[in-house]
Design a protein around this motif. Structure first.
Motif, PDB file in Angstrom:
ATOM      1  N   GLY A  11       0.788  -1.218   0.000  1.00  0.00           N
ATOM      2  CA  GLY A  11       0.000   0.000   0.000  1.00  0.00           C
ATOM      3  C   GLY A  11       0.819   1.266   0.000  1.00  0.00           C
ATOM      4  N   ALA A  12       2.144   1.162  -0.167  1.00  0.00           N
ATOM      5  CA  ALA A  12       2.984   2.373  -0.144  1.00  0.00           C
ATOM      6  C   ALA A  12       4.139   2.177  -1.111  1.00  0.00           C
ATOM      7  N   THR A  13       4.899   3.265  -1.312  1.00  0.00           N
ATOM      8  CA  THR A  13       6.101   3.201  -2.167  1.00  0.00           C
ATOM      9  C   THR A  13       7.282   3.723  -1.378  1.00  0.00           C
ATOM     10  N   LYS A  14       8.490   3.341  -1.864  1.00  0.00           N
ATOM     11  CA  LYS A  14       9.707   3.770  -1.187  1.00  0.00           C
ATOM     12  C   LYS A  14      10.735   4.128  -2.252  1.00  0.00           C
ATOM     13  N   ASP A  15      11.344   5.312  -2.106  1.00  0.00           N
ATOM     14  CA  ASP A  15      12.388   5.775  -3.041  1.00  0.00           C
ATOM     15  C   ASP A  15      13.654   4.988  -2.745  1.00  0.00           C
ATOM     16  N   MET A  16      14.138   4.268  -3.737  1.00  0.00           N
ATOM     17  CA  MET A  16      15.305   3.425  -3.571  1.00  0.00           C
ATOM     18  C   MET A  16      16.543   4.097  -4.181  1.00  0.00           C
ATOM     19  N   GLY A  17      16.495   5.369  -4.428  1.00  0.00           N
ATOM     20  CA  GLY A  17      17.640   6.114  -4.957  1.00  0.00           C
ATOM     21  C   GLY A  17      17.554   6.323  -6.448  1.00  0.00           C
ATOM     22  N   GLY A  18      17.282   5.332  -7.202  1.00  0.00           N
ATOM     23  CA  GLY A  18      17.185   5.478  -8.644  1.00  0.00           C
ATOM     24  C   GLY A  18      15.912   4.835  -9.143  1.00  0.00           C
ATOM     25  N   TRP A  19      15.211   4.275  -8.302  1.00  0.00           N
ATOM     26  CA  TRP A  19      13.950   3.630  -8.654  1.00  0.00           C
ATOM     27  C   TRP A  19      13.002   3.640  -7.462  1.00  0.00           C
ATOM     28  N   THR A  20      11.751   3.284  -7.635  1.00  0.00           N
ATOM     29  CA  THR A  20      10.735   3.292  -6.565  1.00  0.00           C
ATOM     30  C   THR A  20      10.231   1.869  -6.365  1.00  0.00           C
ATOM     31  N   ALA A  21      10.229   1.453  -5.084  1.00  0.00           N
ATOM     32  CA  ALA A  21       9.746   0.103  -4.745  1.00  0.00           C
ATOM     33  C   ALA A  21       8.362   0.200  -4.113  1.00  0.00           C
ATOM     34  N   ARG A  22       7.573  -0.806  -4.395  1.00  0.00           N
ATOM     35  CA  ARG A  22       6.289  -0.906  -3.704  1.00  0.00           C
ATOM     36  C   ARG A  22       6.587  -1.601  -2.378  1.00  0.00           C
ATOM     37  N   VAL A  23       6.088  -1.031  -1.247  1.00  0.00           N
ATOM     38  CA  VAL A  23       6.352  -1.607   0.094  1.00  0.00           C
ATOM     39  C   VAL A  23       5.048  -1.697   0.888  1.00  0.00           C
ATOM     40  N   TYR A  24       5.102  -2.556   1.868  1.00  0.00           N
ATOM     41  CA  TYR A  24       3.941  -2.726   2.749  1.00  0.00           C
ATOM     42  C   TYR A  24       3.982  -1.679   3.855  1.00  0.00           C
ATOM     43  N   THR A  25       2.801  -1.155   4.152  1.00  0.00           N
ATOM     44  CA  THR A  25       2.697  -0.153   5.230  1.00  0.00           C
ATOM     45  C   THR A  25       2.885  -0.861   6.582  1.00  0.00           C
ATOM     46  N   ALA A  26       3.109  -0.078   7.594  1.00  0.00           N
ATOM     47  CA  ALA A  26       3.264  -0.641   8.951  1.00  0.00           C
ATOM     48  C   ALA A  26       2.005  -1.409   9.358  1.00  0.00           C
ATOM     49  N   GLU A  27       0.848  -0.853   8.973  1.00  0.00           N
ATOM     50  CA  GLU A  27      -0.408  -1.521   9.324  1.00  0.00           C
ATOM     51  C   GLU A  27      -0.495  -2.869   8.620  1.00  0.00           C
ATOM     52  N   GLN A  28      -0.122  -2.926   7.322  1.00  0.00           N
ATOM     53  CA  GLN A  28      -0.159  -4.174   6.573  1.00  0.00           C
ATOM     54  C   GLN A  28       0.838  -5.175   7.156  1.00  0.00           C
ATOM     55  N   GLN A  29       1.998  -4.695   7.516  1.00  0.00           N
ATOM     56  CA  GLN A  29       3.017  -5.584   8.075  1.00  0.00           C
ATOM     57  C   GLN A  29       2.504  -6.268   9.342  1.00  0.00           C
ATOM     58  N   ALA A  30       1.885  -5.461  10.205  1.00  0.00           N
ATOM     59  CA  ALA A  30       1.375  -6.017  11.466  1.00  0.00           C
ATOM     60  C   ALA A  30       0.239  -6.996  11.191  1.00  0.00           C
ATOM     61  N   ARG A  31      -0.645  -6.608  10.299  1.00  0.00           N
ATOM     62  CA  ARG A  31      -1.822  -7.426  10.012  1.00  0.00           C
ATOM     63  C   ARG A  31      -1.476  -8.698   9.262  1.00  0.00           C
ATOM     64  N   LEU A  32      -0.566  -8.602   8.293  1.00  0.00           N
ATOM     65  CA  LEU A  32      -0.247  -9.750   7.429  1.00  0.00           C
ATOM     66  C   LEU A  32       0.935 -10.575   7.914  1.00  0.00           C
ATOM     67  N   GLY A  33       1.660 -10.053   8.910  1.00  0.00           N
ATOM     68  CA  GLY A  33       2.821 -10.786   9.414  1.00  0.00           C
ATOM     69  C   GLY A  33       3.955 -10.827   8.409  1.00  0.00           C
ATOM     70  N   VAL A  34       4.174  -9.701   7.721  1.00  0.00           N
ATOM     71  CA  VAL A  34       5.231  -9.627   6.700  1.00  0.00           C
ATOM     72  C   VAL A  34       6.132  -8.437   7.003  1.00  0.00           C
ATOM     73  N   ASP A  35       7.285  -8.397   6.347  1.00  0.00           N
ATOM     74  CA  ASP A  35       8.150  -7.224   6.486  1.00  0.00           C
ATOM     75  C   ASP A  35       7.764  -6.222   5.415  1.00  0.00           C
TER      76      ASP A  35
END
Length: 202
Positions: A11-35
């Protein structure tokens, strides 16, 4: 996994310096048990919170013996410790058995009074009882209990005028701490009595 439909999309994105990664929000991480990247995270082992025996907390002395429990060894309290500390083998407080009442027998069983001289059928048992003669002589009831003497009644007869046998005195006389009813001189002459109302002989 989210590109294959195995898990919801980040549900979020993260600037990786030269590209953008799709990342899980803190809420999703807690709910889904993922990093952040959607990888399953191992759950931290849950800590069991238990309270050890009282002796491990310094509340009582340590057991003085051990007992083989088949696959492990338990610390147990010795018979001496159990008696002294009021605990069972495992160190748990034991409740005292109710104490038996200690009754005192009748006075005659302790030699404080002579024994009853008779018996009485009580339906399912026989009681020792004091005879009428013993009761009168010892001042006790049938069971040997002291009886309070009833106050002795004084039997007195008031003056004749209180019983309506003669007319009432017509005067009073100061007796120092009390006042007496007395007959006047006229009553004395007429009735033939003295001052107190007693008949006078001529």
């Amino acid at each position: 996994a989210w590109t294959r439909g195995e898990i919801e999309a980040p549900g979020a994105t993260k600037d990786m310096g030269g590209w953008t990664a799709r990342v899980y929000t803190a809420e999703q991480q807690a709910r889904l048990g993922v990093d952040e990247e959607g990888k399953k995270v191992a759950e931290a082992p849950r800590r069991v919170q238990a309270v050890g025996p009282a002796w491990t907390r310094g509340e009582i002395e340590a057991p003085g013996a051990t007992k083989d429990m088949g696959g492990w060894t338990a610390g147990v309290y010795t018979a001496e410790q159990q008696a002294r500390l009021g605990v069972d083998e495992g160190g748990k407080k034991v409740t005292e058995a109710p104490r038996r009442a200690q009754a005192v027998g009748p006075a005659w069983t302790r030699g404080e009074i002579e024994a009853p001289g008779a018996t009485k059928d009580m339906g399912g048992w026989t009681a020792r009882v004091y005879t009428a003669e013993q009761q009168a002589r010892l001042g006790v009831d049938e069971e040997g209990k002291k009886v309070a003497e009833s106050p002795r009644r004084v039997q007195a007869v008031g003056p004749a005028w209180t019983r309506g046998e003669i007319e009432a005195p017509g005067a009073t006389k100061d007796m120092g701490g009390w006042t007496a009813s007395v007959y006047t001189a006229e009553q004395q002459a007429r009735l033939g009595v003295d001052e107190g109302g007693k008949k006078v002989t001529e």
